[in-house]
Design an enzyme around this catalytic site. Structure first.
Site, short mmCIF file in Angstrom:
data_model
loop_
_atom_site.label_atom_id
_atom_site.label_comp_id
_atom_site.label_asym_id
_atom_site.label_seq_id
_atom_site.Cartn_x
_atom_site.Cartn_y
_atom_site.Cartn_z
N ASP A 265 0.85 -1.19 0.00
CA ASP A 265 0.00 0.00 0.00
C ASP A 265 0.88 1.24 0.00
O ASP A 265 1.38 1.66 1.05
CB ASP A 265 -0.91 -0.02 1.24
N LYS A 272 1.72 7.91 0.60
CA LYS A 272 2.13 7.98 2.01
C LYS A 272 3.45 8.74 2.09
O LYS A 272 4.39 8.43 1.38
CB LYS A 272 2.29 6.56 2.58
N GLU A 345 -7.85 2.61 0.44
CA GLU A 345 -8.06 1.65 -0.65
C GLU A 345 -8.60 0.32 -0.16
O GLU A 345 -9.28 -0.38 -0.90
CB GLU A 345 -6.75 1.45 -1.42
N ARG A 347 -10.87 -0.54 1.95
CA ARG A 347 -12.33 -0.62 1.98
C ARG A 347 -12.92 -0.77 0.57
O ARG A 347 -13.98 -1.34 0.40
CB ARG A 347 -12.90 0.60 2.72
N1 BES Z 1 -3.20 0.12 5.22
C1 BES Z 1 -3.57 1.36 5.78
C2 BES Z 1 -3.87 1.29 7.28
C3 BES Z 1 -2.72 0.94 8.18
C4 BES Z 1 -2.08 1.94 8.85
C5 BES Z 1 -2.37 -0.36 8.39
C6 BES Z 1 -1.06 1.62 9.71
C7 BES Z 1 -1.34 -0.68 9.26
C8 BES Z 1 -0.70 0.32 9.92
C9 BES Z 1 -4.82 1.90 5.08
O1 BES Z 1 -4.98 1.56 3.76
C10 BES Z 1 -4.71 3.37 5.14
O2 BES Z 1 -3.85 3.91 4.49
N2 BES Z 1 -5.59 4.00 5.90
C11 BES Z 1 -5.64 5.39 6.03
C12 BES Z 1 -7.07 5.81 5.83
C13 BES Z 1 -7.24 7.27 5.66
C14 BES Z 1 -6.71 7.73 4.34
C15 BES Z 1 -8.72 7.56 5.76
C16 BES Z 1 -5.14 5.75 7.41
O3 BES Z 1 -5.41 5.00 8.35
O4 BES Z 1 -4.46 6.75 7.54
ZN ZN Z 2 -4.05 -0.20 3.18
MN MN Z 3 -3.99 2.91 2.43
#
Ligand code: BES
Ligand code: ZN
Ligand code: MN
Length: 491
Positions: A265, A272, A345, A347
């Site tokens: 991701d 990120k 992504e 979801r």
């Molecule tokens: N895969 C991440 C969530 C995650 C964060 C998993 C830390 C393991 C450790 C997910 O896809 C994500 O990026 N979530 C975002 C959502 C936001 C953009 C609404 C997040 O948690 O910041």
């Molecule tokens: Zn993710």
């Molecule tokens: Mn993500």
């Protein structure tokens, strides 16, 4: 390593390490232990006094015993207060013992542990699980093993004659947990949507499960626009994995388990940034790993339950064909989604997987996903968030997790927060405001389940351990496999 029951009396066992579990109220040593202490010239009592050992749970002390004894070392491990004894106490105490015995270069180890709840099968299973999970080392990516010391070869469970089946059960479950750990720990250039599908195929072939892998065109035909939107920037093909375990007779229940399978991701165009942990995002298929680990265990345990194991596997990448922030995708239930953040992504992939599972006519669906950082903020690294509108499924999962020693905590599905996902142009946005971010994620998923009791587990915290913790070593934990197995078995 062979774990076996052994009915040799404590006082007659011969080998490298004898491990004795002690309750807080029994450090004065009575009965057999008093005899053992005498035979060892009082060394146990001396050790207890010197180390001020009070048998607090998982505390260990050990000593070399005099030459000429049939045992080389004694390990004492605390089990806390007898009335507070849980299976998890025994699992963690076994892990603490196994670590000491390994460090002490033992080849043979014996456990003299009390029964939990007068249940020798559950007790033997917990000791066998804790031992193996603690000793597992991942050396796949080392050119030379760092640990050249002797390995523990035999583990005797004293007083557990007849518990071979419980030990086999532990071995089967542990094989699933280790598969999940290996899948999560392997980097994104090793575990890709292609290799994840191959792993599922291997489970099917080895254990006689049905398997269907939907390719991009198959997913297009099913209208899986949300999943395919995420997949469109990757150079690797998406794979929609559907493994099915069917029991021989008529199944007692039918269940579906879905795992988020993002093999990497990057965040997509909402990439990120520095300090976001992008370099750890190989773990974003932890849900799929738990799903396949559970499949491997269940295929061996052969319960009377039909189980579907599903993952919409892909990467979230950037390229000229990446989703633009603001793109509108249509999921396979016809709902439209404004992608206001390409990093939300998981979801999107789960949406199409949930619609697919909802059509299978199963009695319940559970999804596991490393879905939100917000859940980690809420519950920390050790506890998964449990989100479901269904009280029955919630209590089944809570019970399964309690037996497994995996922590989860039910979170509210506050419908009002869905307002945060309202879109001016599409049916919904994929991302709400920061407050309550794990709840809006769960409410988003709920839009894609119509007919089936469903629960969602956000495992972003417990999928990985930064530090040694009980039977988890730093790294991938295999979180979820044991709870899923217990849930399917109805335990
Ligand atoms: N895969 C991440 C969530 C995650 C964060 C998993 C830390 C393991 C450790 C997910 O896809 C994500 O990026 N979530 C975002 C959502 C936001 C953009 C609404 C997040 O948690 O910041
Ligand atoms: Zn993710
Ligand atoms: Mn993500």
């Amino acid at each position: 390593m062979k774990i076996q029951p052994n009915d040799t009396p404590l006082l007659e066992w011969a080998g490298d390490c004898l491990a004795i579990g002690l309750f807080e109220d029994a450090v004065d040593l009575t009965g057999e232990l008093a005899t053992l202490n005498e035979r060892l010239a009082g060394i146990l009592k001396e050790l207890i006094a010197e180390e001020e050992f009070t048998a607090k749970a998982y505390n260990t002390i050990f000593t070399r015993v005099g030459v000429g004894n049939p045992i080389r070392k004694v390990i004492l491990v605390g089990l806390g207060k007898p009335e507070a004894l849980k299976l998890e106490t025994l699992r963690r105490a076994a892990a603490a013992v196994a670590r000491v015995a390994k460090k002490q270069k033992s080849k043979s180890l014996a456990f003299s542990f009390p029964l939990w709840n007068n249940d020798p099968a559950a007790t033997a299973q917990a000791i066998a699980e804790g031992t193996q999970l603690a000793l597992y080392q991942d050396t796949r990516f080392k050119s030379e093993p760092e640990d050249k010391g002797p390995q523990i070869e035999t583990v005797d469970l004293l007083g557990f004659s007849g518990q071979e089946a419980a030990i086999t059960r532990a071995n089967q479950i542990v094989s699933g947990v280790i598969l999940a750990r290996q899948l999560v720990a392997a980097p994104a250039n090793e575990v890709t949507p292609i290799t994840l599908a191959e792993t599922a195929q291997a489970i099917a072939t080895d254990h006689g499960l049905n398997i269907e892998i939907l390719e991009r065109e198959d997913c297009e035909k099913l209208g899986m626009g949300a999943f395919l939107g995420v997949a469109q920037a990757s150079d690797l093909p998406p794979k929609f994995i559907h493994l099915t375990y069917k029991p021989e007779g008529t199944p007692k229940r039918k269940l579906a388990i879905i795992g988020k399978g993002l093999t990497f991701d990057s965040g997509g165009l909402n990439i990120k940034g520095a300090g976001s942990g992008i370099e750890t995002m190989k773990i974003d298929m932890g849900g799929a790993a738990a799903t396949l680990g559970a499949a491997k265990a269940i295929a061996q345990l052969k319960p009377d339950v039909e189980v579907h194991f599903i993952s919409a596997a892909t990467e979230n990448m950037i390229s000229g064909h990446a989703m633009h922030p603001g793109d509108i995708l249509k999921a396979s239930n016809g709902k439209t989604i404004e992608v206001n953040n390409t990093d939300a992504e998981g979801r999107l992939t789960l949406a199409d997987a949930l619609v697919y599972a909802d059509k299978l006519g199963v009695d319940a669906i559970v999804d596991l996903a490393t879905l939100t950082g917000a859940c980690v903020i809420a519950l920390g690294d050790d506890i998964a968030g449990l989100y479901t509108p269904d009280d029955a499924v919630a209590s089944q999962l809570e019970q399964a997790a309690e037996t497994a020693g995996e922590k989860m905590w039910r979170m509210p599905m506050e419908e009002k927060y869905f307002e945060g996902l309202k879109s001016g142009i599409a049916d919904m946005k994929n991302t709400g405001p920061r407050p309550g971010g794990s709840i809006t994620a769960a409410l988003f998923l709920k839009q894609f389940v119509k007919n089936t009791p469903w629960a969602h587990l956000d495992i972003a915290g417990p999928v990985w351990a930064d530090k040694e913790n009980g039977y988890n070593s730093p790294g991938a934990t295999g979180y979820g496999v044991r709870s899923l197995v217990n849930w399917v078995l109805g335990e």
